[in-house]
Design a protein around this motif. Structure first.
Motif, mmCIF file in Angstrom:
data_model
loop_
_atom_site.group_PDB
_atom_site.id
_atom_site.type_symbol
_atom_site.label_atom_id
_atom_site.label_comp_id
_atom_site.label_asym_id
_atom_site.label_seq_id
_atom_site.Cartn_x
_atom_site.Cartn_y
_atom_site.Cartn_z
ATOM 1 N N ALA A 1 0.812 -1.214 0.000
ATOM 2 C CA ALA A 1 0.000 0.000 0.000
ATOM 3 C C ALA A 1 0.845 1.263 0.000
ATOM 4 C CB ALA A 1 -0.955 -0.010 1.190
ATOM 5 N N ALA A 2 2.095 1.164 0.426
ATOM 6 C CA ALA A 2 2.974 2.331 0.414
ATOM 7 C C ALA A 2 3.234 2.814 -1.009
ATOM 8 C CB ALA A 2 4.306 1.981 1.098
ATOM 9 N N VAL A 3 3.188 1.899 -1.969
ATOM 10 C CA VAL A 3 3.514 2.263 -3.356
ATOM 11 C C VAL A 3 2.416 3.123 -3.980
ATOM 12 C CG1 VAL A 3 4.181 1.377 -5.625
ATOM 13 C CG2 VAL A 3 5.044 0.262 -3.543
ATOM 14 N N PRO A 4 1.137 2.721 -3.952
ATOM 15 C CA PRO A 4 0.113 3.627 -4.493
ATOM 16 C C PRO A 4 -0.026 4.923 -3.695
ATOM 17 C CG PRO A 4 -0.808 1.432 -4.105
ATOM 18 C CD PRO A 4 0.604 1.413 -3.639
ATOM 19 N N PHE B 1 2.758 6.983 -5.240
ATOM 20 C CA PHE B 1 2.629 7.227 -6.685
ATOM 21 C C PHE B 1 1.188 7.030 -7.135
ATOM 22 C CE2 PHE B 1 6.809 5.457 -5.694
ATOM 23 C CZ PHE B 1 7.608 6.528 -6.047
ATOM 24 N N PRO B 2 0.256 7.830 -6.640
ATOM 25 C CA PRO B 2 -1.165 7.626 -6.935
ATOM 26 C C PRO B 2 -1.513 7.697 -8.419
ATOM 27 C CG PRO B 2 -0.820 9.771 -5.910
ATOM 28 C CD PRO B 2 0.484 9.020 -5.825
ATOM 29 N N GLN B 3 -0.746 8.438 -9.186
ATOM 30 C CA GLN B 3 -1.031 8.581 -10.611
ATOM 31 C C GLN B 3 -0.871 7.266 -11.377
ATOM 32 O OE1 GLN B 3 1.628 9.687 -8.970
ATOM 33 N NE2 GLN B 3 3.455 9.305 -10.210
ATOM 34 N N LEU B 4 -0.229 6.274 -10.794
ATOM 35 C CA LEU B 4 -0.005 4.990 -11.472
ATOM 36 C C LEU B 4 -1.100 3.958 -11.194
ATOM 37 C CD1 LEU B 4 3.820 4.543 -10.776
ATOM 38 C CD2 LEU B 4 2.711 5.547 -12.794
ATOM 39 N N PHE B 5 -2.055 4.294 -10.329
ATOM 40 C CA PHE B 5 -3.018 3.304 -9.861
ATOM 41 C C PHE B 5 -4.459 3.753 -10.084
ATOM 42 C CE2 PHE B 5 0.955 2.569 -7.796
ATOM 43 C CZ PHE B 5 1.076 1.194 -7.801
ATOM 44 N N THR B 6 -5.349 2.780 -10.124
ATOM 45 C CA THR B 6 -6.773 3.064 -10.291
ATOM 46 C C THR B 6 -7.352 3.607 -8.987
ATOM 47 O OG1 THR B 6 -7.514 0.873 -9.586
ATOM 48 C CG2 THR B 6 -6.965 1.148 -11.945
ATOM 49 N N ASP B 7 -8.524 4.202 -9.081
ATOM 50 C CA ASP B 7 -9.203 4.698 -7.883
ATOM 51 C C ASP B 7 -9.430 3.559 -6.888
ATOM 52 O OD1 ASP B 7 -9.262 7.230 -8.980
ATOM 53 O OD2 ASP B 7 -11.368 7.111 -9.585
ATOM 54 N N PHE B 8 -9.794 2.386 -7.392
ATOM 55 C CA PHE B 8 -10.025 1.225 -6.526
ATOM 56 C C PHE B 8 -8.744 0.848 -5.788
ATOM 57 C CE2 PHE B 8 -9.917 -3.406 -5.923
ATOM 58 C CZ PHE B 8 -10.992 -3.548 -5.061
ATOM 59 N N GLU B 9 -7.618 0.767 -6.508
ATOM 60 C CA GLU B 9 -6.344 0.405 -5.885
ATOM 61 C C GLU B 9 -5.925 1.437 -4.846
ATOM 62 O OE1 GLU B 9 -4.158 -1.969 -9.530
ATOM 63 O OE2 GLU B 9 -4.372 0.207 -9.676
ATOM 64 N N LYS B 10 -6.147 2.708 -5.154
ATOM 65 C CA LYS B 10 -5.795 3.764 -4.206
ATOM 66 C C LYS B 10 -6.660 3.674 -2.948
ATOM 67 C CE LYS B 10 -6.034 6.905 -7.463
ATOM 68 N NZ LYS B 10 -5.992 8.145 -8.247
ATOM 69 N N ALA B 11 -7.948 3.369 -3.115
ATOM 70 C CA ALA B 11 -8.834 3.232 -1.954
ATOM 71 C C ALA B 11 -8.415 2.035 -1.096
ATOM 72 C CB ALA B 11 -10.283 3.087 -2.412
ATOM 73 N N CYS B 12 -8.054 0.936 -1.739
ATOM 74 C CA CYS B 12 -7.579 -0.240 -0.991
ATOM 75 C C CYS B 12 -6.290 0.085 -0.244
ATOM 76 C CB CYS B 12 -7.353 -1.421 -1.931
ATOM 77 S SG CYS B 12 -8.862 -2.125 -2.600
ATOM 78 N N ALA B 13 -5.391 0.815 -0.890
ATOM 79 C CA ALA B 13 -4.137 1.201 -0.243
ATOM 80 C C ALA B 13 -4.409 2.106 0.956
ATOM 81 C CB ALA B 13 -3.216 1.896 -1.242
ATOM 82 N N GLU B 14 -5.308 3.059 0.784
ATOM 83 C CA GLU B 14 -5.668 3.976 1.870
ATOM 84 C C GLU B 14 -6.183 3.199 3.080
ATOM 85 O OE1 GLU B 14 -6.670 7.787 3.664
ATOM 86 O OE2 GLU B 14 -5.402 7.271 1.975
#
Length: 149
Positions: free
Chosen positions: A105-108, A111-124
């Protein structure tokens, strides 16, 4: 491939169904990926997916210095030294390796611009639940009781 009404068929998804196929019911499946015309369409889909998985085996490059690695049983992200320096210091991994269970989760987050909204929400959510001190430092506010594990 599961039969539906009116001679239609769907590609369905199930997990660890321990009964014989003849005893499976609709409630054994948790999703479907669309309608299939016939058995030939089903076989073509399975072959396409198998090729996709085979081609993905190894590493998927998200951007220069950001690669996801997938191996049997485990995986995660590897960042170049330059990219790794951009990860928040409370989440940064020595050597730039971020395992898939929760440290990924540290990666998205970095670098949020590399990930989908879903991936960013999961990382959050993952950072909030597994690294609450880092979440608070990143967001500049304290979590309320019950907002993380």
């Amino acid at each position: 491939m599961a039969p539906a009404r009116d001679g239609r068929h769907y590609l369905v998804t199930g997990w660890r169904i321990r009964r014989p196929m003849a005893e499976w019911t609709r409630s054994d499946f948790y999703g479907h990926a669309g309608e299939l015309a016939d058995e030939a369409a089903f076989r073509a889909h399975v072959e396409q997916n198998a090729l996709h998985q085979q081609q993905r085996a190894g590493a998927t490059v998200y951007a220069e210095g950001v690669a996801a690695h997938s191996r049997a049983g485990h995986g995660g992200f590897h960042l170049s030294a330059e990219r790794n320096r951009k990860v928040h210091d409370m989440l940064r991994a020595n050597g730039g390796w971020y395992e898939e269970d929760c440290h990924w989760a540290a990666v998205p987050q970095a670098f949020p611009q590399l990930f989908t909204d879903f991936e960013k929400a999961c990382a959050e959510t993952t950072i909030r639940d597994w690294y609450p001190d880092a979440w608070e430092a990143i967001h500049g506010r304290m979590l309320e009781p019950g907002q993380s594990y």
